[in-house]
Design an enzyme around this catalytic site. Structure first.
Site, PDB file in Angstrom:
ATOM      1  CE  LYS A  54      -3.709  -2.573   2.111  1.00  0.00           C
ATOM      2  NZ  LYS A  54      -4.417  -3.035   3.309  1.00  0.00           N
ATOM      3  CD  GLN A  98      -3.127  -4.475   6.462  1.00  0.00           C
ATOM      4  OE1 GLN A  98      -3.003  -3.547   5.675  1.00  0.00           O
ATOM      5  NE2 GLN A  98      -3.849  -5.544   6.166  1.00  0.00           N
ATOM      6  CG  ASP A 121      -9.617  -0.468   4.905  1.00  0.00           C
ATOM      7  OD1 ASP A 121      -9.439  -0.826   3.725  1.00  0.00           O
ATOM      8  OD2 ASP A 121      -8.997  -0.962   5.872  1.00  0.00           O
TER       9      ASP A 121
END
Ligand code: NAP
Length: 307
Positions: A54, A98, A121
């Protein structure tokens, strides 16, 4: 007959070019650089590799990016405090924590701590609620479902009126994807069935699917005779089934397998995504698309591209 391979790597490359153009427009016309922070707790190898990928993508797109590494022992309060710092940092438009988090941390509590307008997200309850309402209410689509939708549409498959069967009902893939594909909207308007471990005849449901999406986490679960001839098959599963030595680096790397018996499915399906190189690259790409959107929303700039 041999199915067409839907290359997530290629489609992701095209979308990243679009994102790069949009990010350049933001910089040139408004002086805005999209900012992303990725927060990693602990050193779980899979999480480290996802966060690294990412960060690399953000770097390649010339975003302002920050990597925050916290120890496995970090407390819930410390993590919330860290998130709050970025909630209040105007250079940061997107915050990604994460997952999974260590057991002593309540995952939903942490997701709830992210400012919904920086929730790239798309897992915050506010954004999931917006997704349920649909239309203009939607701000951020969860990345994996958004990537899957792009794969289907850009591979030339029509979702309108299609029978879509989704195997799996997780909060990050199956459930939001079902909501997205049932909306009265472009790239959606499908008849969606979601199947799971309590479904009575999994194979019979799958066989009806014009578009079959499998996100179960069970290697080779879907057999060729579960697939309708000519169907579009999207294999979301990423299962580590062993290790091999990389020809490039000489290092040990995991052998990955999807949820579909790929070789056999190739003979029946009309199109299929490979593992790796299918859904995976799309997930990261949609995170980048969401970060650009977050920067645009923050500055009240109309969106040029809608991914
Ligand atoms: P998850 O939270 O474990 O959910 C799996 C879902 O599949 C559950 O709803 C479960 O049913 C269902 N399921 C499991 N075994 C089944 C079976 N034998 N028959 C029918 N349904 C079954 O998993 P997830 O997070 O959604 O991830 C699924 C897979 O996608 C994993 O391999 C993951 O690594 C992969 N993934 C890939 C990406 C990517 O970017 N490529 C992103 C996310 C996930 P119940 O609800 O009844 O338990």
């Amino acid at each position: 007959m041999s199915a067409k391979i839907i290359s997530g790597s290629e489609i992701a490359r095209t979308i990243r070019e679009e994102i790069a153009r949009e990010a350049l427009r933001l910089r040139q016309e408004y002086g805005i650089v999209p900012g992303l922070v990725t927060i990693l707790v602990g050193e779980h190898p899979a999480s480290v590799s996802y966060v690294t990928a990412k960060q690399r993508a953000a770097h390649e797109l010339a975003f302002y990016s920050v990597q925050e590494n916290l120890p496995e022992t970090v407390t819930e309060q410390e993590l919330e405090k860290c998130i709050d710092r970025y909630n209040n940092d105007p250079k940061i438009h997107g915050i990604l924590v994460q997952l999974p988090l260590p057991r002593h941390i309540h995952e939903q509590k942490i997701i709830n701590a992210i400012d919904p307008d920086k929730d790239v997200d798309g897992f915050h309850p506010v954004n999931l609620g917006r997704l349920m309402i649909g239309g203009d209410a939607v701000k951020f689509l969860p990345c994996t479902p958004a990537g899957i939708q792009q794969l289907i549409v850009r591979a030339g498959y029509t979702t309108e009126g299609a029978e879509v069967v989704i195997v799996g009902r997780s909060n990050i893939v199956g459930k939001p994807l079902a909501v997205m594909l049932m909306q009265k909207a472009r790239g959606a308007n499908a008849t969606v069935t979601v199947v799971h471990t309590a479904t009575k005849d999994l194979a019979a449901h799958c066989r009806r699917a014009d578009i079959l999406i499998v996100a179960a986490g069970v290697p080779g679960l879907v057999k060729p005779d579960w697939i309708k001839p000519g169907a579009c098959v999207i294999d979301v599963g990423v299962n580590r089934v062993g290790e091999k030595t990389s020809e490039k680096t000489g290092k040990k790397i995991p052998i990955l397998r999807g949820d579909v018996d790929f070789e056999a499915a190739m003979e029946i399906a009309g199109a299929i995504t490979p593992v790796p190189g299918g859904v995976g690259p799309m997930t990261i790409t949609m995170l980048m698309a969401n970060t650009v959107k977050a920067a645009q929303y923050a500055a009240n700039i109309p969106l040029a591209a809608k991914h």
